[in-house]
Write an enzyme that holds these catalytic residues in place. Sequence first.
Site, mmCIF file in Angstrom:
data_model
loop_
_atom_site.group_PDB
_atom_site.id
_atom_site.type_symbol
_atom_site.label_atom_id
_atom_site.label_comp_id
_atom_site.label_asym_id
_atom_site.label_seq_id
_atom_site.Cartn_x
_atom_site.Cartn_y
_atom_site.Cartn_z
ATOM 1 N N HIS A 122 34.605 22.676 -12.975
ATOM 2 C CA HIS A 122 35.963 22.527 -12.424
ATOM 3 C C HIS A 122 36.690 23.848 -12.660
ATOM 4 C CE1 HIS A 122 40.168 21.074 -12.483
ATOM 5 N NE2 HIS A 122 39.745 20.016 -11.811
ATOM 6 N N ASP A 199 33.677 20.337 -21.630
ATOM 7 C CA ASP A 199 34.734 19.795 -20.778
ATOM 8 C C ASP A 199 34.403 18.315 -20.589
ATOM 9 O OD1 ASP A 199 36.223 18.804 -18.732
ATOM 10 O OD2 ASP A 199 35.954 20.517 -17.387
ATOM 11 N N GLN A 202 35.575 14.097 -17.645
ATOM 12 C CA GLN A 202 34.969 12.979 -16.901
ATOM 13 C C GLN A 202 33.959 12.209 -17.750
ATOM 14 O OE1 GLN A 202 36.095 12.050 -14.046
ATOM 15 N NE2 GLN A 202 37.052 13.852 -13.144
ATOM 16 N N LYS A 225 42.995 10.185 -17.214
ATOM 17 C CA LYS A 225 41.763 9.715 -16.570
ATOM 18 C C LYS A 225 41.160 8.539 -17.322
ATOM 19 C CE LYS A 225 40.490 14.314 -14.863
ATOM 20 N NZ LYS A 225 40.983 14.316 -13.495
ATOM 21 N N CYS A 364 38.879 20.831 -6.783
ATOM 22 C CA CYS A 364 39.030 21.896 -7.788
ATOM 23 C C CYS A 364 37.669 22.417 -8.255
ATOM 24 C CB CYS A 364 39.861 21.445 -8.987
ATOM 25 S SG CYS A 364 41.508 20.935 -8.546
HETATM 26 N N1 C6P Z 1 39.665 16.618 -12.136
HETATM 27 C C1 C6P Z 1 39.594 15.472 -10.012
HETATM 28 O O1 C6P Z 1 40.120 14.902 -9.048
HETATM 29 P P1 C6P Z 1 43.386 17.986 -15.946
HETATM 30 O O2 C6P Z 1 43.935 18.221 -14.578
HETATM 31 O O3 C6P Z 1 43.696 19.127 -16.873
HETATM 32 O O4 C6P Z 1 43.726 16.649 -16.506
HETATM 33 O O5 C6P Z 1 41.803 17.930 -15.790
HETATM 34 C C2 C6P Z 1 41.121 19.055 -15.290
HETATM 35 C C3 C6P Z 1 39.682 18.746 -15.120
HETATM 36 C C4 C6P Z 1 38.763 19.451 -15.871
HETATM 37 N N2 C6P Z 1 37.452 19.178 -15.794
HETATM 38 C C5 C6P Z 1 36.964 18.231 -14.984
HETATM 39 C C6 C6P Z 1 35.491 17.973 -14.968
HETATM 40 C C7 C6P Z 1 37.839 17.506 -14.186
HETATM 41 O O6 C6P Z 1 37.364 16.568 -13.376
HETATM 42 C C8 C6P Z 1 39.232 17.764 -14.237
HETATM 43 C C9 C6P Z 1 40.189 17.057 -13.334
HETATM 44 C C10 C6P Z 1 40.459 15.853 -11.193
HETATM 45 O O7 C6P Z 1 38.407 15.721 -10.047
HETATM 46 C C11 C6P Z 1 41.729 16.528 -10.767
HETATM 47 S S1 C6P Z 1 41.447 18.084 -10.043
#
Ligand code: C6P
Length: 406
Positions: A122, A199, A202, A225, A364
């Site tokens: 991401h 990371d 997910q 999430k 993203c």
């Molecule tokens: N992915 C998706 O629709 P934040 O925005 O900081 O809470 O998470 C960022 C992020 C980082 N790593 C992974 C693997 C992610 O999936 C995400 C967030 C969302 O896939 C929003 S772009």
Amino acid sequence: MKVKSYRADFPILMRDVKPGLPLVYLDSAATSQKPEVVITAMDNYYRSMNANIHRGVHTLAEEATAAYESARAKISRFIDAGSTREVIFTRNTTESINLVAYSWGRKFLKDGDVVILTEMEHHANLVPWQILASEKNIKLEFIPVSDDGLLDLAAYKDLLKLEPKLVSFTHMSNVLGTINPAKEIIDLAHLAGALTLVDAAQSVPHFPVSVKDLDADFLAFSAHKMCGPTAIGVLYGKENLLTAMPPFMGGGDMIRKVALRSFSPNELPYKFEAGTPAIAEVIGFGAAVDYLSGIGMENVQAVEEELITYAMEQVRQFPQISLLGPDAGSKGGVLSMVMDIAHPHDVAQILDQHGIAVRAGHHCAMPLHTRFQVPASTRASFYLYNTPEEVDKLMAGLAHVIKLFS
Ligand code: C6P
């Protein structure tokens, strides 16, 4: 039966998108829905104990501080951290990774050092390192992704010969759904003398994760999430590493002593929590972790495994749809689809007319889409409250899209 009872916990799932058209929410990888207990915990904080924390001696301040710190303890247990000092509250996964890049990276990385990432990251785990690379001449290397959406571990082993300082990788891809072999990646990194950042945006929401079992050095995730509120996340870090790192931001609460020209930082975890934090959100996050713990992460995972297996079987009836990512056995509840005949935004818009919420775009992860030579995809993602009947509705919606565009 169980899913039916989980669904009843989420007020939003009772709503219609349009009159008579029930919501089919298949966008939980973007953000999950919130159960009543989380909404109530935040409401209760504002109604009965709203005060700033760590500062006041009055009753409200003490109650609010206790609630905030008790949430930290719950989250610490949820990921099996060694102590609450290792659990830093941030705004989200993105801020957690930036914290490591700015604080640890600025202090400990130097000219020519290698950081290993993967092609399936991401942007949150790419751009902070790109910024640092442009400042400090750090070399970024990438573990390639195979055509079936898996990391090429042989290539990883070769990259480790470069003696990287850090391996930072996603536990589960938000596009491919691939669940990466985190323990193996971390063990190999440690053998090569590198630290690791996971990371877990997910993974922590979808299956049991123990930082102790993984032996992760840093691990980042977001509350929104995993049934919790937005704008609150966690950076887990091993205590010795966090202790050696300089503060990320300066201000109130992160100091022990301040003079006009100097300061000494507070102890962990407060050293990294400058300013008034997101108190209601932390309390809501604690309630979310209680909720998920009550269900059991193994049960959350089982629901999603069943849904993704069924969805993958069903979607194969459409030769017009190709899938990104591996087979159901190696992935979480994420179904990313590409159709030559229709743009993902059109697909998502037509599905919305059926009451079905999915995400369309690059999610993203632009370099990953480039890797698969597609500009974008349509992604359905599942959580504990989804049902096979909703998968059927998705398939009916996709059939309608194909009919319209053929
Ligand atoms: N992915 C998706 O629709 P934040 O925005 O900081 O809470 O998470 C960022 C992020 C980082 N790593 C992974 C693997 C992610 O999936 C995400 C967030 C969302 O896939 C929003 S772009």
